[in-house]
Design a protein around this motif. Sequence first.
Motif, PDB file in Angstrom:
ATOM      1  N   PHE A 127      11.266  -0.774   0.764  1.00  0.00           N
ATOM      2  CA  PHE A 127      10.381  -0.657  -0.385  1.00  0.00           C
ATOM      3  C   PHE A 127      10.626  -1.819  -1.347  1.00  0.00           C
ATOM      4  O   PHE A 127      11.758  -2.260  -1.546  1.00  0.00           O
ATOM      5  N   ASP A 145       5.838  -1.326  -4.297  1.00  0.00           N
ATOM      6  CA  ASP A 145       5.750   0.117  -4.049  1.00  0.00           C
ATOM      7  C   ASP A 145       6.043   0.947  -5.283  1.00  0.00           C
ATOM      8  O   ASP A 145       5.677   2.125  -5.342  1.00  0.00           O
ATOM      9  N   LEU A 146       6.732   0.348  -6.259  1.00  0.00           N
ATOM     10  CA  LEU A 146       7.078   1.075  -7.486  1.00  0.00           C
ATOM     11  C   LEU A 146       7.352   0.044  -8.575  1.00  0.00           C
ATOM     12  O   LEU A 146       7.834  -1.058  -8.298  1.00  0.00           O
ATOM     13  N   THR A 157       0.110   2.864  -8.063  1.00  0.00           N
ATOM     14  CA  THR A 157       1.530   2.638  -7.804  1.00  0.00           C
ATOM     15  C   THR A 157       2.393   3.427  -8.801  1.00  0.00           C
ATOM     16  O   THR A 157       2.119   3.395 -10.005  1.00  0.00           O
ATOM     17  N   ARG A 160      13.979   6.941  -5.868  1.00  0.00           N
ATOM     18  CA  ARG A 160      13.804   7.548  -4.539  1.00  0.00           C
ATOM     19  C   ARG A 160      12.837   8.731  -4.607  1.00  0.00           C
ATOM     20  O   ARG A 160      11.995   8.906  -3.723  1.00  0.00           O
ATOM     21  N   LEU A 171       9.261   7.433  -4.951  1.00  0.00           N
ATOM     22  CA  LEU A 171       8.808   6.807  -3.705  1.00  0.00           C
ATOM     23  C   LEU A 171       8.550   7.857  -2.633  1.00  0.00           C
ATOM     24  O   LEU A 171       7.613   7.734  -1.846  1.00  0.00           O
ATOM     25  N   SER A 182       5.257   9.438  -3.422  1.00  0.00           N
ATOM     26  CA  SER A 182       4.159   8.503  -3.149  1.00  0.00           C
ATOM     27  C   SER A 182       3.939   8.347  -1.651  1.00  0.00           C
ATOM     28  O   SER A 182       2.799   8.352  -1.170  1.00  0.00           O
ATOM     29  N   SER A 183       5.019   8.240  -0.895  1.00  0.00           N
ATOM     30  CA  SER A 183       4.913   8.076   0.557  1.00  0.00           C
ATOM     31  C   SER A 183       4.331   9.316   1.193  1.00  0.00           C
ATOM     32  O   SER A 183       3.524   9.240   2.118  1.00  0.00           O
TER      33      SER A 183
END
Length: 231
Positions: A5, A50-51, A76, A116, A119, A122-123
């Motif tokens: 990421f 990603d962030l 994002t 974490r 993410l 989001s994932s």
Amino acid sequence: MEKRFKILIIEDEKTIADILEFNLNKEGFDTLISYDGEDGFDKAIDSGCDLILLDVMLPKLDGWEVLRRVRQKLTTPVIMLTAREEEMDKITGLELGADDYITKPFSMKELIARVRANLRRSSFMKADSNEGMLTFRNLRIDKSHFTVFKNNEQVELSNKEFALLLFLAEHLGKVYSREQLMEQVWGYEGFYGDLRAVDVMVRRIREKIERDSSDPDFIKTKRGVGYYFDF
């Protein structure tokens, strides 16, 4: 090969930016840094990060304005970083679409945990492309495209707002405490967040989907316990 990421750090204090970069790299994340708001916004749009870790007090463009512009173009996840502890600052960030908020000084362990968790959420949302439409009277939740419609008109929700609405709707009638929602939706094991974030998020969703947010048809309050979805 497992995806690494990429985290965009928008922080004008070089010492803090360097510490963040060092620790994030040590944890297996790729990073890039911006030291002012204008450059940070450009990198947010162009980098495919990603962030975003976003400071509030920035030269050229403050963090609130960066967040406002980012939310017009990207979903994002954004974690606000600030030394300001006032409740209104936290509410402002959440109102503008921040996914999380952490106050300086913070422990690196807590920050990594929050990175974490955001993410992971989001994932999960990107990967969950199962077909499915949930319909409740005039409200439709399209799980495949992460969109919500009220009276056949699309409602703009942030990632976190959508995640919270979907979670409650998929557990129809079940009451969840704020702590449970923090764990289930924010992904904070052992609870790291501010419980008021749940109240702010619920209020924002109600304003967007309810006929009357003071007398909601969908997201309801169980006094002294928490929230549940019903219709």
